[in-house]
Design a protein around this motif. Structure first.
Motif, PDB file in Angstrom:
ATOM      1  N   SER A   1       0.836  -1.191   0.000  1.00 50.51           N
ATOM      2  CA  SER A   1       0.000   0.000   0.000  1.00 50.51           C
ATOM      3  C   SER A   1       0.874   1.245   0.000  1.00 50.51           C
ATOM      4  O   SER A   1       1.811   1.356   0.795  1.00 50.51           O
ATOM      5  N   HIS A  58      -5.177   6.566   0.459  1.00 46.47           N
ATOM      6  CA  HIS A  58      -4.081   5.715   0.000  1.00 46.47           C
ATOM      7  C   HIS A  58      -4.224   5.467  -1.499  1.00 46.47           C
ATOM      8  O   HIS A  58      -5.281   5.711  -2.093  1.00 46.47           O
ATOM      9  N   ALA A  95      -3.507  -0.630  -3.901  1.00 51.80           N
ATOM     10  CA  ALA A  95      -2.476  -1.579  -3.472  1.00 51.80           C
ATOM     11  C   ALA A  95      -1.858  -2.269  -4.684  1.00 51.80           C
ATOM     12  O   ALA A  95      -2.546  -2.550  -5.675  1.00 51.80           O
TER      13      ALA A  95
END
Length: 317
Positions: free
Chosen positions: A162, A263, A266
């Protein structure tokens, strides 16, 4: 000629550094050793060793040939041991490629542990961000991140990385309040791009079910993520990075998370190896160790699959 015998003798000469020492270890005249190497060079049509009265060293062709010889001889020894029912610890020459950040921050600090567990494996770890062809370069396996589209490889999923945003406290003090992704449109952004595809890492952020795609492009873009981090440390702006690469900087207060609730998508990390190559005990040992190192309980988030649910191998789609 006995090609396997000549290959073993050549490796012994290289390991010991001279014909005389190789001859002493094998209990044969040094002239015999020298002649066998010369016969092998004639058979191959290339010079393998540069010889003089004071020094002996491998040529470029010789270095490449010896490396492949070690792999072939190790595979033969392992095959014969398996046929005879002998059980032994993994051993031999193992060549692995890994991306810079993964090698530097995850693998390298733990390699002494691997050496203690498998002292008979001679590990050659190449650090390359550009994916190289495994068979053409004599690579047993490689650790790669991102989408895999090479159907000639078997892939084993290791973890998902991440990426989040980080900046120096000094930069954030100068910039002011940064409480939403929209504020990034006014910030100094430090990005990086893939040197193989020449494509920049997109700045698309997620928070639960909300997505924010930045309209502004980074003002500075590097082909080395470490350079972007260096610029951020000096107060140059905000950069993206996996947490594991910045732990020491965060612990020392040199960098702090920015918008921690947001974020990037991933990125999966796999260990890959050719479908056409027998999975040797040393490759299997390294792969199992990599799984332990790269996904210890609680150390890395793995949203795609729980550890107990993972299939050991799959072909990349």
């Amino acid at each position: 000629m006995d090609k396997f015998g000549a290959m073993r003798i050549l490796c012994r000469v290289v390991d010991l550094g001279s014909f005389s020492q190789a001859a002493n270890s094998l209990g044969v005249p040094s002239t015999r050793i020298s002649q066998l190497v010369s016969d092998l060079e004639s058979e191959l049509g290339v010079r393998l060793l540069q010889r003089s009265t004071r020094v002996m060293k491998l040529t470029v062709d010789g270095a490449a040939y010896v490396e492949r010889c070690r792999q072939i001889l190790d595979d033969v020894d392992e095959l014969e041991a398996s046929m005879s029912g002998a059980v032994s610890a993994p051993k031999g020459y193992l060549r692995v490629d890994a991306q810079t950040s993964i090698c530097r921050w995850i693998l390298a600090p733990r390699l002494t542990e691997f050496r203690r567990r498998y002292p008979m494996i001679q590990l050659h770890l190449g650090v390359y961000d550009r994916a190289r062809h495994l068979l053409e370069n004599g690579i047993d396996c490689a650790i790669r991140s991102g989408h895999l589209n090479d159907s000639s490889l078997i892939a084993r999923h290791l973890m998902d990385v991440s990426f989040q945003l980080y900046a120096s406290p000094g930069y954030l003090e100068r910039f002011g309040v940064l409480d939403s992704p929209g504020r990034l449109e006014q910030a100094d952004l430090l990005g990086w791009f893939n040197s193989e595809s020449n494509a920049a890492k997109p700045w698309c952020l997620y928070s639960e079910d909300v997505e924010y795609d930045l309209k502004k492009s980074p003002g500075l873009v590097f082909d080395d993520p470490e350079s972007a981090v260096s610029a951020a440390l000096e107060g140059g702006g905000i950069t993206l990075s996996p947490r594991f690469a910045l732990d020491s900087h965060i612990a020392q207060g040199q960098l702090v998370p920015v918008l921690p609730a947001w974020h990037f998508m991933a990125q999966p990390v796999h260990i890959v190896y050719p479908t056409s190559r027998h999975l040797s005990a040393r490759v299997r040992a390294f792969a199992d160790w990599a799984v332990e190192v790269m996904c210890p309980d609680g150390a890395f988030p793995r949203p795609a699959l729980a550890r107990s649910q993972q299939a050991p191998d799959r072909r990349p789609g």
